[in-house]
Design an enzyme around this catalytic site. Structure first.
Site, PDB file in Angstrom:
ATOM      1  CE  LYS A   1      -2.307  -0.547   3.855  1.00  0.00           C
ATOM      2  NZ  LYS A   1      -1.836  -1.845   4.361  1.00  0.00           N
TER       3      LYS A   1
ATOM      4  NE  ARG B   1      -3.934  -1.095  10.004  1.00  0.00           N
ATOM      5  CZ  ARG B   1      -3.894   0.136   9.432  1.00  0.00           C
ATOM      6  NH1 ARG B   1      -3.785   0.967   8.673  1.00  0.00           N
ATOM      7  NH2 ARG B   1      -2.441  -1.008   8.555  1.00  0.00           N
TER       8      ARG B   1
ATOM      9  NE  ARG C   1       6.869  -1.960   6.650  1.00  0.00           N
ATOM     10  CZ  ARG C   1       6.245  -1.963   5.993  1.00  0.00           C
ATOM     11  NH1 ARG C   1       4.734  -1.649   5.259  1.00  0.00           N
ATOM     12  NH2 ARG C   1       4.877  -1.346   7.087  1.00  0.00           N
TER      13      ARG C   1
ATOM     14  NE  ARG D   1       5.875   1.082  10.294  1.00  0.00           N
ATOM     15  CZ  ARG D   1       4.875   0.498   9.665  1.00  0.00           C
ATOM     16  NH1 ARG D   1       4.167   1.377   8.703  1.00  0.00           N
ATOM     17  NH2 ARG D   1       3.502   0.383  10.725  1.00  0.00           N
TER      18      ARG D   1
ATOM     19  NE  ARG E   1       2.070  -3.636  10.874  1.00  0.00           N
ATOM     20  CZ  ARG E   1       3.261  -3.836  11.226  1.00  0.00           C
ATOM     21  NH1 ARG E   1       3.917  -3.955  11.831  1.00  0.00           N
ATOM     22  NH2 ARG E   1       3.034  -2.915   9.725  1.00  0.00           N
TER      23      ARG E   1
END
Ligand code: ADP
Length: 228
Positions: free
Chosen positions: A20, A95, A132, A165, A176
């Site tokens: 996303k 969400r 990432r 992150r 999550r």
């Protein structure tokens, strides 16, 4: 834009790590619409230690969802700003069903909604998330293995050190994903029933995925690129 023409609201739906953020940035460049990420907005509030940031921090740290009223009012304020009047790309909102309903109440009559669903197998998500990185300044996403910067750990454009992150750990990713399955996945049926869902595979080269997205009739209409 004529008075009868609706603005576009592009919603990016998919589990954490499904692309996303990456495609939000690419779509912003191609369509010249602001890419609005509720995760980025919340992290900014936490960093600045605002009232909202203080309330949201505990939820972010646990990998759980920030309460609907807080996120919805933050988002509705953001889309009321001048740069969002010609349309926008929402990354990470809605969400939950109450968030989708509050968005519909606000923009359902004035906007064409296109909900893009990035389908990605769960094993791939773990690999993507744990490697990432992103630029704290321009937000450009990178990956240690799949999309490394030219100079190790430095943003190609800004030359500032890349960051990972705090919630990109295997434990918080599991949490999550649980929230994704229980709270966010029902949105697929919601947008499908309104004929606003566009699903595609979020696996494979990003250029191919971008072309697929831009082939959506409403996006092809506003894209300066001709998609073969
Ligand atoms: P990802 O999609 O990879 O999980 P995000 O940056 O979109 O990452 O979100 C990070 C965190 O921000 C979420 O785990 C959640 O705590 C919070 N968050 C972001 N958007 C929302 C939202 N719409 N509702 C509730 N919490 C949110």
């Amino acid at each position: 834009m004529s008075k009868t023409q609706k603005s576009i609201a592009i919603l990016l739906l998919g589990p954490p790590g499904s692309g996303k953020g990456t495609h939000g940035t690419l779509l912003q460049q191609h369509l010249l619409l602001p890419h609005i990420s509720t995760g980025d907005l919340l992290r900014e509030h936490v960093q600045k230690n605002t009232f909202l940031g203080k309330a949201a921090k505990a939820f972010l740290d646990k990998g759980s969802l920030v309460p609907d009223e807080l996120v919805s009012s933050m988002l509705l304020h953001r889309i009321s700003l001048p740069d969002a009047q010609g349309g926008y790309i929402l990354d990470g909102f809605p969400r939950t069903l109450p968030q989708a309903e509050s968005l519909d109440r606000e923009i359902g009559a004035s906007h064409e909604i296109v909900a893009l669903y990035f389908a990605v197998a769960e094993e791939i998500l773990v690999e993507r998330i744990t490697g990432r990185l992103s630029c704290p300044s321009c937000k450009q996403p990178y990956h240690r293995t799949f999309a490394p910067p030219k100079t190790p750990l430095l943003c190609d454009q800004c030359q500032v050190p890349l960051a990972s992150r705090k919630d990109d750990t295997p434990e918080l990713l599991r949490e999550r994903l649980l929230h994704y399955h229980s709270d966010t996945k029902p949105l697929l049926a919601y947008y499908h029933s309104k004929d606003q869902l566009f699903s595609f595979s979020g696996e494979g080269p990003r250029e191919i995925i971008l072309q697929k997205i831009l082939s959506h009739p409403l996006l092809a209409k506003i894209s300066p690129l001709s998609v073969q």
